[in-house]
Write an enzyme that holds these catalytic residues in place. Sequence first.
Site, PDB file in Angstrom:
ATOM      1  N   HIS A  12       0.826  -1.206   0.000  1.00  0.00           N
ATOM      2  CA  HIS A  12       0.000   0.000   0.000  1.00  0.00           C
ATOM      3  C   HIS A  12       0.859   1.255   0.000  1.00  0.00           C
ATOM      4  O   HIS A  12       0.630   2.178  -0.763  1.00  0.00           O
ATOM      5  CB  HIS A  12      -0.939   0.010   1.203  1.00  0.00           C
ATOM      6  CG  HIS A  12      -1.912   1.141   1.169  1.00  0.00           C
ATOM      7  ND1 HIS A  12      -1.602   2.405   1.624  1.00  0.00           N
ATOM      8  CD2 HIS A  12      -3.176   1.201   0.697  1.00  0.00           C
ATOM      9  CE1 HIS A  12      -2.641   3.192   1.453  1.00  0.00           C
ATOM     10  NE2 HIS A  12      -3.624   2.481   0.885  1.00  0.00           N
ATOM     11  N   GLY A  76      -8.926  -6.821  -0.102  1.00  0.00           N
ATOM     12  CA  GLY A  76      -9.837  -5.709   0.164  1.00  0.00           C
ATOM     13  C   GLY A  76     -10.113  -4.914  -1.096  1.00  0.00           C
ATOM     14  O   GLY A  76      -9.838  -5.354  -2.220  1.00  0.00           O
ATOM     15  N   HIS A  78      -8.762  -2.259  -2.565  1.00  0.00           N
ATOM     16  CA  HIS A  78      -7.662  -1.973  -3.497  1.00  0.00           C
ATOM     17  C   HIS A  78      -7.368  -3.189  -4.368  1.00  0.00           C
ATOM     18  O   HIS A  78      -7.149  -3.061  -5.570  1.00  0.00           O
ATOM     19  CB  HIS A  78      -6.393  -1.574  -2.753  1.00  0.00           C
ATOM     20  CG  HIS A  78      -6.423  -0.207  -2.162  1.00  0.00           C
ATOM     21  ND1 HIS A  78      -6.790   0.918  -2.875  1.00  0.00           N
ATOM     22  CD2 HIS A  78      -6.116   0.231  -0.910  1.00  0.00           C
ATOM     23  CE1 HIS A  78      -6.711   1.985  -2.098  1.00  0.00           C
ATOM     24  NE2 HIS A  78      -6.311   1.588  -0.900  1.00  0.00           N
TER      25      HIS A  78
END
Length: 130
Positions: A12, A76, A78
Amino acid sequence: MSDAHAVVLFGHGARDPEWARSMQRTRDHLRTQAPALRVELAFLEFMTPTLDEAIAALARDGIPHITVVPMFIAQGGHLKSDVPRLVASARALHAGCEITLAPAVGEADGVIAAMANYALGCSGAASAAD
């Protein structure tokens, strides 16, 4: 083109550079285990290189097989929408490269077992189970 392979450990990203330390350690460990494998890091936001930049650099270096490994605990938002779009864009830009998207690292059975064992060790219950 060569038959070389590369892995992009994709995270991330965060504003704090220390956040990437575990990914750097994973990259270094993987490079030690498989010296012929090219291993790079890439980030979704806040840090560089981006996934686009990492894949472009590998393609420029003639690496025909690239596997993107999401360093996320689970699939998730993303990983369900943003990352597949980024990978599709990279595939379109680098048609000579086979670019594979692996499932989130945290969904691998061995990783789940390692996290459970770690949590068990932290709980103090491990000695009670002996």
